[in-house]
Design an enzyme around this catalytic site. Sequence first.
Site, short mmCIF file in Angstrom:
data_model
loop_
_atom_site.label_atom_id
_atom_site.label_comp_id
_atom_site.label_asym_id
_atom_site.label_seq_id
_atom_site.Cartn_x
_atom_site.Cartn_y
_atom_site.Cartn_z
N HIS A 41 16.85 31.20 21.04
CA HIS A 41 17.26 30.68 22.35
C HIS A 41 17.74 31.87 23.18
CE1 HIS A 41 19.45 27.23 24.69
NE2 HIS A 41 19.10 28.22 25.50
N HIS A 68 16.83 33.66 27.00
CA HIS A 68 16.10 33.75 28.27
C HIS A 68 16.02 35.22 28.64
CE1 HIS A 68 16.42 29.38 28.97
NE2 HIS A 68 17.59 29.52 28.35
N HIS A 109 15.57 22.19 26.33
CA HIS A 109 17.02 22.13 26.48
C HIS A 109 17.43 20.67 26.61
CE1 HIS A 109 16.51 26.34 27.24
NE2 HIS A 109 17.73 26.54 27.67
N GLU A 115 23.33 19.73 26.49
CA GLU A 115 24.33 20.75 26.83
C GLU A 115 25.23 20.11 27.89
OE1 GLU A 115 24.66 25.25 28.72
OE2 GLU A 115 22.91 24.03 29.14
N ASP A 171 21.44 33.01 24.42
CA ASP A 171 21.13 32.33 25.67
C ASP A 171 20.84 33.32 26.81
OD1 ASP A 171 20.65 30.19 27.36
OD2 ASP A 171 22.69 29.44 27.36
N ASP A 172 21.86 33.67 27.59
CA ASP A 172 21.75 34.61 28.71
C ASP A 172 22.87 35.65 28.55
OD1 ASP A 172 19.75 33.16 30.70
OD2 ASP A 172 21.10 31.63 29.92
#
Length: 334
Positions: free
Chosen positions: A16, A18, A196, A199, A277-278
């Site tokens: 996961h 990005h 996704h 969340e 994630d980011d």
Amino acid sequence: MDLDTFVRALPKAELHLHIEGTLEPELMFALAARNRIALPWKSVEETRAAYAFSDLQSFLDLYYAGAAALCHEQDFFELAMAYFARAHADGVVHAELFFDPQTHTARGVAFETVLDGLERACRAAQARYGISSRLILCFLRHLSEDEGFAALEAAQPHLARLHGVGLDSSEKGHPPAKFVRLFARCRELGLHLVAHAGEEGPPAYIVEALELLGVERIDHGVRAAEDPALLARLAREQVPLTVCPLSNVKLRVFPNLAAHNLKALLDAGLKVTINSDDPAYFGGYIAQNYIDTAEALGLSRGELKRIARNSLEAAFVTEAERAPWLRRLATLPD
């Protein structure tokens, strides 16, 4: 062996991630200067100061503004190579990179430009670091399904270079049910499917992603804990959850890491993985997510090995690729 050394020694897959979310402010400003793009901030320091998010949407507004610096194939290559260098230092043996072509094509950047730069970096990372990788095209859920079909059409000539599709961007008001036809078509094309869900969105979105979209993994999924029947199903079916602890705290899904439910999900028998994630925006790459979560929740080394094993087992790779990683993992002490 201290915790930091142990975590970095764990062979792990990042599932996961990005790639646009790895754009550090320093590289953002360098690319913006090279491409003569005006950013909303005057300096790296001002940019980092803006990384105070109240929710997912406040992050996405900043994320899309920063992505404007990415214009050419070389930009995407440099972006991904910067990530792979950090991933290698963190013990990542395999990475599945999400990318958002709609973010770029809307600015006039060709789909091929994005893909060529990322794919070149994937080849270079394999040669330089021994990291295998996959590319997963993510559809932006705040856009329409028809726009998703347009993105898929642009991708059609390049399907052999893609491994799967996902669904990201703002969850609220954009249920998986909105993309049933699109994901059915992607399944017909033989692509792996992820999304996704759970969340900011409710547990019902996880159910929709599984039943209506037919996904193989749930990205995030932490709100499954609110639905005992769903929790039992995820444990029984061993559906992988690609959990992102530091992201969840930064976006106020949990007030702090000590309040995170990752250990509870693990204890309930779910196939939990840890991811970043980011990371340029959320304060830590994958090793930092492992370390901080272990310290906050009191995870044992055996539990950390289990999480790493989950990631390797959930990766979209062949058994021949997976086997040496699992053998290496088994040599580490609990």
